[in-house]
Write a protein that holds these residues in place. Structure first.
Motif, PDB file in Angstrom:
ATOM      1  N   THR B  18      58.942  31.468  23.449  1.00  0.00           N
ATOM      2  CA  THR B  18      59.664  31.502  24.727  1.00  0.00           C
ATOM      3  C   THR B  18      59.765  32.946  25.221  1.00  0.00           C
ATOM      4  O   THR B  18      59.566  33.237  26.407  1.00  0.00           O
ATOM      5  N   ASN B  19      60.045  33.871  24.305  1.00  0.00           N
ATOM      6  CA  ASN B  19      60.110  35.278  24.685  1.00  0.00           C
ATOM      7  C   ASN B  19      58.737  35.792  25.125  1.00  0.00           C
ATOM      8  O   ASN B  19      58.637  36.588  26.067  1.00  0.00           O
ATOM      9  N   LEU B  20      57.689  35.325  24.449  1.00  0.00           N
ATOM     10  CA  LEU B  20      56.332  35.737  24.833  1.00  0.00           C
ATOM     11  C   LEU B  20      56.020  35.269  26.255  1.00  0.00           C
ATOM     12  O   LEU B  20      55.435  36.020  27.050  1.00  0.00           O
ATOM     13  N   SER B  21      56.427  34.063  26.585  1.00  0.00           N
ATOM     14  CA  SER B  21      56.204  33.542  27.938  1.00  0.00           C
ATOM     15  C   SER B  21      56.936  34.415  28.963  1.00  0.00           C
ATOM     16  O   SER B  21      56.391  34.738  30.031  1.00  0.00           O
ATOM     17  N   HIS B  22      58.131  34.823  28.624  1.00  0.00           N
ATOM     18  CA  HIS B  22      58.913  35.710  29.485  1.00  0.00           C
ATOM     19  C   HIS B  22      58.199  37.055  29.669  1.00  0.00           C
ATOM     20  O   HIS B  22      58.148  37.605  30.779  1.00  0.00           O
ATOM     21  N   LEU B  23      57.613  37.579  28.595  1.00  0.00           N
ATOM     22  CA  LEU B  23      56.875  38.848  28.684  1.00  0.00           C
ATOM     23  C   LEU B  23      55.669  38.700  29.615  1.00  0.00           C
ATOM     24  O   LEU B  23      55.373  39.592  30.424  1.00  0.00           O
ATOM     25  N   LEU B  24      54.990  37.571  29.518  1.00  0.00           N
ATOM     26  CA  LEU B  24      53.828  37.320  30.374  1.00  0.00           C
ATOM     27  C   LEU B  24      54.240  37.248  31.840  1.00  0.00           C
ATOM     28  O   LEU B  24      53.551  37.762  32.714  1.00  0.00           O
ATOM     29  N   ALA B  25      55.369  36.613  32.095  1.00  0.00           N
ATOM     30  CA  ALA B  25      55.852  36.530  33.480  1.00  0.00           C
ATOM     31  C   ALA B  25      56.154  37.931  34.018  1.00  0.00           C
ATOM     32  O   ALA B  25      55.865  38.239  35.186  1.00  0.00           O
ATOM     33  N   LYS B  26      56.687  38.795  33.174  1.00  0.00           N
ATOM     34  CA  LYS B  26      56.940  40.173  33.605  1.00  0.00           C
ATOM     35  C   LYS B  26      55.629  40.930  33.835  1.00  0.00           C
ATOM     36  O   LYS B  26      55.532  41.750  34.745  1.00  0.00           O
ATOM     37  N   GLY B  27      54.629  40.642  33.022  1.00  0.00           N
ATOM     38  CA  GLY B  27      53.314  41.256  33.231  1.00  0.00           C
ATOM     39  C   GLY B  27      52.720  40.835  34.568  1.00  0.00           C
ATOM     40  O   GLY B  27      52.189  41.669  35.320  1.00  0.00           O
ATOM     41  N   GLN B  28      52.835  39.539  34.886  1.00  0.00           N
ATOM     42  CA  GLN B  28      52.308  39.046  36.161  1.00  0.00           C
ATOM     43  C   GLN B  28      53.065  39.671  37.337  1.00  0.00           C
ATOM     44  O   GLN B  28      52.453  40.093  38.324  1.00  0.00           O
ATOM     45  N   ALA B  29      54.377  39.755  37.216  1.00  0.00           N
ATOM     46  CA  ALA B  29      55.191  40.337  38.296  1.00  0.00           C
ATOM     47  C   ALA B  29      54.830  41.808  38.510  1.00  0.00           C
ATOM     48  O   ALA B  29      54.776  42.289  39.650  1.00  0.00           O
ATOM     49  N   HIS B  30      54.563  42.511  37.422  1.00  0.00           N
ATOM     50  CA  HIS B  30      54.171  43.918  37.508  1.00  0.00           C
ATOM     51  C   HIS B  30      52.831  44.059  38.240  1.00  0.00           C
ATOM     52  O   HIS B  30      52.679  44.912  39.125  1.00  0.00           O
ATOM     53  N   ALA B  31      51.872  43.214  37.858  1.00  0.00           N
ATOM     54  CA  ALA B  31      50.557  43.263  38.510  1.00  0.00           C
ATOM     55  C   ALA B  31      50.689  42.948  40.000  1.00  0.00           C
ATOM     56  O   ALA B  31      50.074  43.607  40.846  1.00  0.00           O
ATOM     57  N   ASP B  32      51.508  41.957  40.326  1.00  0.00           N
ATOM     58  CA  ASP B  32      51.713  41.591  41.733  1.00  0.00           C
ATOM     59  C   ASP B  32      52.325  42.759  42.506  1.00  0.00           C
ATOM     60  O   ASP B  32      51.890  43.095  43.607  1.00  0.00           O
ATOM     61  N   ALA B  33      53.343  43.397  41.899  1.00  0.00           N
ATOM     62  CA  ALA B  33      54.031  44.497  42.579  1.00  0.00           C
ATOM     63  C   ALA B  33      53.105  45.685  42.781  1.00  0.00           C
ATOM     64  O   ALA B  33      53.163  46.362  43.821  1.00  0.00           O
ATOM     65  N   LYS B  34      52.257  45.938  41.805  1.00  0.00           N
ATOM     66  CA  LYS B  34      51.344  47.090  41.876  1.00  0.00           C
ATOM     67  C   LYS B  34      50.017  46.723  42.546  1.00  0.00           C
ATOM     68  O   LYS B  34      49.118  47.559  42.659  1.00  0.00           O
ATOM     69  N   LYS B  35      49.894  45.434  42.918  1.00  0.00           N
ATOM     70  CA  LYS B  35      48.692  44.933  43.586  1.00  0.00           C
ATOM     71  C   LYS B  35      47.414  45.191  42.789  1.00  0.00           C
ATOM     72  O   LYS B  35      46.416  45.710  43.310  1.00  0.00           O
ATOM     73  N   PHE B  36      47.458  44.869  41.493  1.00  0.00           N
ATOM     74  CA  PHE B  36      46.192  44.842  40.739  1.00  0.00           C
ATOM     75  C   PHE B  36      46.036  43.454  40.139  1.00  0.00           C
ATOM     76  O   PHE B  36      47.013  42.705  40.008  1.00  0.00           O
ATOM     77  N   ASP B  37      44.816  43.114  39.806  1.00  0.00           N
ATOM     78  CA  ASP B  37      44.526  41.792  39.256  1.00  0.00           C
ATOM     79  C   ASP B  37      45.050  41.725  37.816  1.00  0.00           C
ATOM     80  O   ASP B  37      44.658  42.532  36.974  1.00  0.00           O
ATOM     81  N   SER B  38      45.896  40.746  37.534  1.00  0.00           N
ATOM     82  CA  SER B  38      46.503  40.677  36.206  1.00  0.00           C
ATOM     83  C   SER B  38      45.487  40.355  35.114  1.00  0.00           C
ATOM     84  O   SER B  38      45.801  40.430  33.923  1.00  0.00           O
TER      85      SER B  38
END
Lengths: 171, 171
Positions: B18-38
């Motif tokens: 569950t924590n790993l899934s949360h980390l992945l969601a933060k990775g996706q949000a970071h990529a979206d915010a920085k506008k790079f392909d995750s």
């Protein structure tokens, strides 16, 4: 034998720390072979605001030591965190392992529902039941810091693989 | 309640994943915010001969799934390892968690001395007793790969800290 609070904690920490010591020895051997000062590894971070290798090792040691002390209701030996070299860190692991060996299984068994309060950051505490503290706090913490130390070495070209991380698990 | 093979395995794996899934969601949000392909994060490695982020996630999922299946004597669902995006990987974690939820505690309890044989590499196997397999093999493996995934994100500037790694441990 059924699994118990002692069997689920002491050997897990002892194996993880023994493997960590083995990883450090491989780091030192790599630095020697490549003729660079192993302090470079000891001070290495994988992000500028992340703790360096030394702290990863110290926290792994303390997470194991403090978990066992708190569950068993024992006073853990205090160490001064003055370690700087890989050899110093190997010594710290050794001291931690020696103390863990003095803790009788009977002091840990039956602590599943014991209330454990521990510091969180500078001015907060957290309270968890013994079993939850062991499996959702202490064990993840120990493996978090041992693995991060491993990844720092791996990133720096030290010839380590998962077999080294799991080396002592020849149970 | 005393600690048991089910209480020492299922909630540990469920929380870690569950924590790993949360980390992945933060990775996706970071990529979206920085506008790079995750996909850059998904394919990232911390050494050229180290497994990429995607494999770290898949192995964490499978180490948990296979441990529970082997201890319980159940057939685990097979997944095809076709995940490429962070969203795919979150789906894989979800499928793994859904299967873990179907496993009754009673299927795991009492398996301390059960002989567990599992593949090691391509043409070898290893045999361990159930309790040793859980605490010296499966749990270290799951945390090894979850932590490595965490460190890859951390190294790439994703705003994760140990609180995220331990997020689901609100036991």
């Amino acid at each position: 034998m059924t699994i118990s609070m002692s069997s689920a904690s002491l050997p897990v920490f002892q194996t993880a720390l023994t493997n960590l010591s083995h990883l450090l020895a491989k780091g030192q051997a790599h630095a020697d072979a490549k003729k660079f000062d192993s302090l470079v590894l000891a001070q290495y971070r994988l992000a500028p605001d992340m703790l360096p290798f030394t702290r990863q090792v110290l926290i792994a040691c303390d997470a194991a030591k403090l978990c066992v002390a708190r569950l068993a209701g024992l006073e853990a030996p205090k160490f001064d965190d003055t370690e700087t070299t890989l050899a110093d860190l190997i010594g710290r692991i050794q001291k931690t392992l020696e103390w863990l060996q003095t803790v009788p299984a009977s002091a840990l068994d039956g602590t599943e529902a014991k209330s454990i309060t521990f510091p969180m950051g500078k001015d907060k505490t957290r309270t968890m039941l013994g079993e939850d503290y062991l499996k959702h706090w202490a064990i993840p913490n120990v493996f978090f810091h041992v693995t991060t130390a491993y990844v720092i070495l791996r990133h720096n070209g030290v010839d380590v693989g998962k077999g080294d991380f799991l080396l002592g698990s020849n149970a």
